[in-house]
Motif scaffolding. Sequence first.
Motif, short mmCIF file in Angstrom:
data_model
loop_
_atom_site.label_atom_id
_atom_site.label_comp_id
_atom_site.label_asym_id
_atom_site.label_seq_id
_atom_site.Cartn_x
_atom_site.Cartn_y
_atom_site.Cartn_z
N ALA A 26 -37.27 75.10 6.72
CA ALA A 26 -36.87 74.32 5.54
C ALA A 26 -38.04 74.14 4.58
CB ALA A 26 -36.34 72.96 5.99
N SER A 27 -39.23 73.89 5.14
CA SER A 27 -40.42 73.71 4.30
C SER A 27 -40.79 74.99 3.58
CB SER A 27 -41.58 73.23 5.17
OG SER A 27 -42.78 73.17 4.44
N ARG A 28 -40.72 76.13 4.28
CA ARG A 28 -41.06 77.41 3.66
C ARG A 28 -40.05 77.79 2.58
NH1 ARG A 28 -44.54 79.72 7.66
NH2 ARG A 28 -45.95 77.98 8.10
N TRP A 29 -38.78 77.50 2.81
CA TRP A 29 -37.77 77.82 1.79
C TRP A 29 -37.96 76.95 0.55
CZ3 TRP A 29 -33.95 74.62 -0.28
CH2 TRP A 29 -33.04 75.25 -1.14
N LEU A 30 -38.20 75.65 0.78
CA LEU A 30 -38.33 74.72 -0.33
C LEU A 30 -39.55 75.04 -1.18
CD1 LEU A 30 -37.17 72.16 -1.66
CD2 LEU A 30 -38.68 70.83 -0.18
N ALA A 31 -40.60 75.64 -0.57
CA ALA A 31 -41.84 75.92 -1.31
C ALA A 31 -41.61 76.86 -2.48
CB ALA A 31 -42.87 76.51 -0.35
N GLY A 32 -40.59 77.72 -2.41
CA GLY A 32 -40.34 78.67 -3.50
C GLY A 32 -39.17 78.31 -4.37
N ARG A 63 -44.94 68.01 0.21
CA ARG A 63 -46.04 67.52 1.04
C ARG A 63 -45.51 66.84 2.30
NH1 ARG A 63 -48.49 66.17 -3.93
NH2 ARG A 63 -47.68 64.03 -3.78
N ALA A 64 -44.45 66.06 2.13
CA ALA A 64 -43.88 65.37 3.29
C ALA A 64 -43.34 66.36 4.31
CB ALA A 64 -42.76 64.42 2.83
N LEU A 65 -42.65 67.38 3.84
CA LEU A 65 -42.11 68.38 4.75
C LEU A 65 -43.23 69.17 5.44
CD1 LEU A 65 -38.95 70.00 3.10
CD2 LEU A 65 -39.10 68.90 5.34
#
Length: 398
Positions: free
Chosen positions: A332-338, A353-355
Motif C-alpha cells: 500500500a505504501s509503495r503504491w501510494l508513493a506514485g 510518512r505515516a504509511l
Amino acid sequence: MDFDLSWLLLGLPVAFVLGWLASRLDLRQLRLENRQAPKAYFRGLNFLLNEQQDQAIDAFIEAVQNDPDTQELHFALGNLFRRRGEYQRAVRVHEHLLSRGDLSRADRERAQHALAQDFLSAGLLDRAEGALQKLEGTRFENEARLALLAIYERSREWSQAELVAAKLDAAEQASYGTRRAHHLCEQAAELVARGAAQEEAMALLQQAAALAPQAPRPPMDIAALQVRGGEPAAAFDTLVRLAETAPLALPLFAAQMQQAAVAARRSGEALLLLQRRYAHAPSIDVLEAIIALGGSPTTAEAEARDASATAPAPRDGYLAHLTHQPGSLVAASRWLAGETLADDARTHPPVQRALDQAARPLLRYRCAACGFEAHQYFWHCPGCQAWDSYPPRRVEEL
C-alpha cells in the motif's frame, strides 16, 4: 660362638605386640579422618541441595583440607566456583588438579576440560582456545571442537573455523557441509574486500558450492563476482539455475537477477521466470524485481487468455499484490508513493510518512531461532550465532 635362640623367641612376641599397637593407632587415626571428611562432604551436599552455595563451598573446602587427595571434591568445588562466577578460583582448583603427578589419565582429561570451561565462562577466549586444543585425542575431543568452532566463528577466523568444521564433518556425527560453505564464502568476501585476485575468491566459492549444492549463498556470491568481473550473462545463468535448486530463496536474489538480466539484455527471460515464480509464491521482493523490469505480476500466458483485458501498468502490481496479501502495508505504501491525491501538496506527504513508518518494521527479517530482527538479511544471526536461521521472507510475509 653359639646363637642363643631364647632371644629370638622372646623378640618375636614383642615385635608382634608393637606392630599390633602401631596398626591400631593408624586405624584410629584413619577412622577419625574418614569420619571428619564424609561429615564435611555430606554437610556441603546438604547446603548445595538447599541452594546455600556459600556454606556449601566452605564445607567442601574443609573436606578438601582433610583429604587433599579426593579428586571428586576438587571437581565439585571447581564447578561451584564457576557457577557462582568466581572464575579465578575455579581456574586455581583445576590447575592444582592438573599439577598433581598422581592424577589418572581420565581425571587429567576431565580437569583439562573443566579448565577450558572456566576460561570460556570467563570470556577468556585465547586461553580457552589453548585449553581446548589440548583435548584433541581425548574423550572430550568432540565437545572441544564444537567449542573451538564457536570461538573461531565469533572472532571471524574463518579459515580456522573451516578446518575445525572439516574435522567434525569427517567424524560423521553430523553434517557440516553447509556450515563449511558459509566459512568459505566469508573467506571469499574478505578476499574481495581486500582487492585480491578474483580467481582466488572464485575458487573458494566453487568449493563452497560443491560442499553444499542446495545452499543459495555460494551461487549468489558467484553471480555477484561474475557481475563484478563483467560477465552479467554468466551471472544470470547462475541465478536461473539457483532458482531451480532453491526456489524458496528467490526473494533474496530477485533484485540481483533483475540487474544481471538488464546488463545481459535478457530482461524478457527474467521477467517470465519471475512472473511464474510469483504466481506460485507471491513476495514483495519478487514483485519489485518484476516492476523494475517494466512488467506486472500477470504472465504473458494469462494476458493472452484474457485478450479483452487492458494490460495493467507495472505499478498496478502493488494493487494486485494486495489481493494475495490484503493487509500488506508495504504494498500500500509503495503504491501510494506514485499516486496523485486531491490537494496532493497538503495531504499526501503526512499520509505517506505515516504509511512508510508503519511499514518499515515489516520489511525486516526475523531470526527463527531467537527472534532477532534486522533490515539486512544475515546468514549468521548476530543474536544467537545460528546459521541459516532467517527465513528468506520479510516479517510481513511470515
